[in-house]
Write an enzyme that holds these catalytic residues in place. Structure first.
Site, PDB file in Angstrom:
ATOM      1  N   LYS A 229      13.115   8.554 -23.740  1.00  0.00           N
ATOM      2  CA  LYS A 229      14.119   9.400 -24.397  1.00  0.00           C
ATOM      3  C   LYS A 229      13.948   9.342 -25.914  1.00  0.00           C
ATOM      4  CE  LYS A 229      16.820  10.494 -20.805  1.00  0.00           C
ATOM      5  NZ  LYS A 229      16.626  11.801 -20.162  1.00  0.00           N
TER       6      LYS A 229
ATOM      7  N   ASP B  70      11.377  12.889 -23.369  1.00  0.00           N
ATOM      8  CA  ASP B  70      12.527  13.763 -23.101  1.00  0.00           C
ATOM      9  C   ASP B  70      13.508  13.734 -24.276  1.00  0.00           C
ATOM     10  OD1 ASP B  70      14.576  15.245 -22.034  1.00  0.00           O
ATOM     11  OD2 ASP B  70      14.823  14.048 -20.211  1.00  0.00           O
TER      12      ASP B  70
ATOM     13  N   GLU C  98       9.684  16.962 -22.441  1.00  0.00           N
ATOM     14  CA  GLU C  98      10.712  17.462 -21.516  1.00  0.00           C
ATOM     15  C   GLU C  98      11.892  17.964 -22.339  1.00  0.00           C
ATOM     16  OE1 GLU C  98      11.439  15.130 -17.987  1.00  0.00           O
ATOM     17  OE2 GLU C  98      13.560  15.663 -17.979  1.00  0.00           O
TER      18      GLU C  98
ATOM     19  N   ASP D 146      14.199  21.085 -18.321  1.00  0.00           N
ATOM     20  CA  ASP D 146      15.166  20.393 -17.462  1.00  0.00           C
ATOM     21  C   ASP D 146      16.499  21.131 -17.568  1.00  0.00           C
ATOM     22  OD1 ASP D 146      17.001  18.693 -16.274  1.00  0.00           O
ATOM     23  OD2 ASP D 146      16.343  16.884 -17.244  1.00  0.00           O
TER      24      ASP D 146
ATOM     25  N   LYS E  44      17.155  19.127 -11.179  1.00  0.00           N
ATOM     26  CA  LYS E  44      18.349  18.427 -10.718  1.00  0.00           C
ATOM     27  C   LYS E  44      18.913  19.163  -9.494  1.00  0.00           C
ATOM     28  CE  LYS E  44      18.168  15.645 -14.301  1.00  0.00           C
ATOM     29  NZ  LYS E  44      16.719  15.807 -14.508  1.00  0.00           N
TER      30      LYS E  44
ATOM     31  N   TRP F  93      14.014  10.582  -9.655  1.00  0.00           N
ATOM     32  CA  TRP F  93      14.830   9.635 -10.436  1.00  0.00           C
ATOM     33  C   TRP F  93      16.159   9.456  -9.726  1.00  0.00           C
ATOM     34  CZ3 TRP F  93      19.610   9.327 -12.741  1.00  0.00           C
ATOM     35  CH2 TRP F  93      19.797   8.245 -13.625  1.00  0.00           C
TER      36      TRP F  93
HETATM   37  C1  0XW Z   1      16.628  10.830 -16.464  1.00  0.00           C
HETATM   38  N1  0XW Z   1      17.687  11.680 -15.978  1.00  0.00           N
HETATM   39  C2  0XW Z   1      17.309  12.208 -14.672  1.00  0.00           C
HETATM   40  C3  0XW Z   1      18.935  10.856 -15.894  1.00  0.00           C
HETATM   41  C4  0XW Z   1      19.959  11.403 -16.855  1.00  0.00           C
HETATM   42  O1  0XW Z   1      20.889  12.166 -16.176  1.00  0.00           O
HETATM   43  C5  0XW Z   1      19.152  12.275 -17.771  1.00  0.00           C
HETATM   44  C6  0XW Z   1      18.103  12.820 -16.883  1.00  0.00           C
HETATM   45  C7  0XW Z   1      17.075  13.655 -17.595  1.00  0.00           C
HETATM   46  O2  0XW Z   1      15.913  13.767 -17.169  1.00  0.00           O
HETATM   47  O3  0XW Z   1      17.396  14.336 -18.566  1.00  0.00           O
HETATM   48 MG    MG Z   2      15.460  15.407 -18.630  1.00  0.00          MG
END
Ligand code: 0XW
Ligand code: MG
Length: 367
Positions: free
Chosen positions: A164, A193, A218, A241, A265, A320
């Site tokens: 991140k 990301d 990302e 994303d 997601k 994840w």
């Molecule tokens: C890594 N994640 C899947 C968990 C958090 O919700 C953020 C997210 C992402 O990829 O942004």
């Molecule tokens: Mg992401």
């Protein structure tokens, strides 16, 4: 078989240790919503939706429960044989709100799997593997510390890392990417990301200052238009994303060629049925993607893993799940766990997980 009741449960999922810090916000205590759909023969299916706070996406926990309250009365009494009829019914009750419909879609698939005696992965087309890779996601942190965690997680077996960045000085982000690369090299695939936190200009700078490092960006910028602006200007592949808010957004991104892959997601897209469509769209253009959710316990983790098992492994970027960041399991008997950076695909009928009732508070709503 007809639906007799739909119960809604609220589950608190505190973040273990430090807060989970992303460019778009910091979260410490997540509010998950579980749904239990019971048919007249006493069989129950479970679904879950858990936005990672109210600013990660245009979704929030109270919104999920309000939307379910709008939809659920229209499902009670309906026959469960046709998933398509039930999806149509949900759309007739409420426009949009995919993340709430997702919990119901997952619960209905769990029910269908149990009734037919097959795992949910079979209903989604069939598993290609019995063990899927996961990835470790760091928080926005100090460069040396992030590199140390990254190496630890590679040693623990994770084949992929999501680092991140964003929401701070460029210098820190660039140093983080370099230090992680120096620590892990080719031992893991790396995604960087920014969770919408960079300007186009900052993305271009990071791209140039980290040019030789093989990572994918990302969701670097806030909107799909800004990301589109990067095309042809950056050396690194770009994945979307948060901008994949629904199937149409995915279609737009694929057809305009602005995404080299996706962090997907399940709940944002409306559940496993819609995710299977996105999986197939990605396959047509050989696009890699993950199968994640933003947060949640064993129910959503199992849902992600069943879909993950059906994705062509060479294009799969990992499932994840929040396990590393939460304490305990809603299903302590058959929990979904990461072992050596991978997750076993449940083989029993339905999702293969059932929340333990003693761990749940009384339902917050019953329809
Ligand atoms: C890594 N994640 C899947 C968990 C958090 O919700 C953020 C997210 C992402 O990829 O942004
Ligand atoms: Mg992401």
């Amino acid at each position: 078989m007809r639906i007799e009741t739909i119960k809604v449960y609220q589950v608190h999922l505190p973040v273990k240790g430090d807060a989970y810090r992303m460019a778009s916000g910091t979260v410490q205590d997540l509010d998950s919503t579980l749904v239990e759909v019971t048919t007249e023969d006493g069989l129950s299916g479970w679904g879950e939706t858990c936005p990672v706070g109210p600013v990660y996406q245009p979704q929030h926990a109270l919104g999920a429960r309000a939307a379910i309250a709008e939809i659920a009365p229209g499902l009670v009494g309906e026959d469960t044989t046709s998933m398509r009829r039930l999806a149509k019914r949900m759309d007739e009750r409420l426009n949009g709100h995919n993340y709430a419909k997702a919990a119901l879609d997952i619960a209905l698939l769990d029910l269908a799997g149990q009734r037919l005696g097959v795992p949910v992965s079979t209903l989604l087309g069939g598993a290609l593997t019995d063990r899927v890779p996961s990835y470790y996601s760091t928080i926005v942190g100090e460069p040396d510390e992030t590199a140390r965690i990254a190496l630890d997680k590679v040693k623990a077996g994770y084949p992929r890392l999501q680092i991140k960045i964003g929401g701070r000085d460029l210098e820190q982000d660039v140093a983080t990417v370099h230090k992680v690369w120096e620590a892990v090299g080719f031992k893991a695939r790396i995604a960087v990301d920014a969770n919408r936190g960079l300007t186009v200009a900052a993305t271009l700078h990071i791209d140039r200052l980290c040019q030789a490092i093989p990572f994918v960006f990302e969701q670097p910028c806030n909107t799909m238009e800004e990301v589109a602006n990067l095309k042809g200007r950056v050396a690194h592949p770009v994945y979307l994303d948060e901008n994949t808010e629904d199937l149409n957004a995915v279609l737009r991104a694929i057809s305009s060629g602005i995404a080299d892959g996706f962090g997907l997601k399940v709940t944002r897209l409306g559940g496993l049925t819609k995710m299977a469509t996105v999986r197939d769209l990605c396959a047509i253009r050989s696009l890699p993607h993950s199968c994640d959710d933003a947060w949640g316990g064993d129910v959503i983790a199992a849902a992600c893993v069943h879909l993950a098992a059906t994705v062509e492994p060479r294009r799969f970027e990992g499932a994840w799940i929040a396990q590393e960041y939460i304490e305990g399991h809603t299903d302590p008997v058959n929990p979904v766990v990461i072992e050596n950076g991978h997750i076993r695909v449940p083989q029993t009928p339905g999702l293969g997980v059932k929340p333990e009732r003693s761990r749940l508070n009384a339902p917050v709503a019953t329809f």
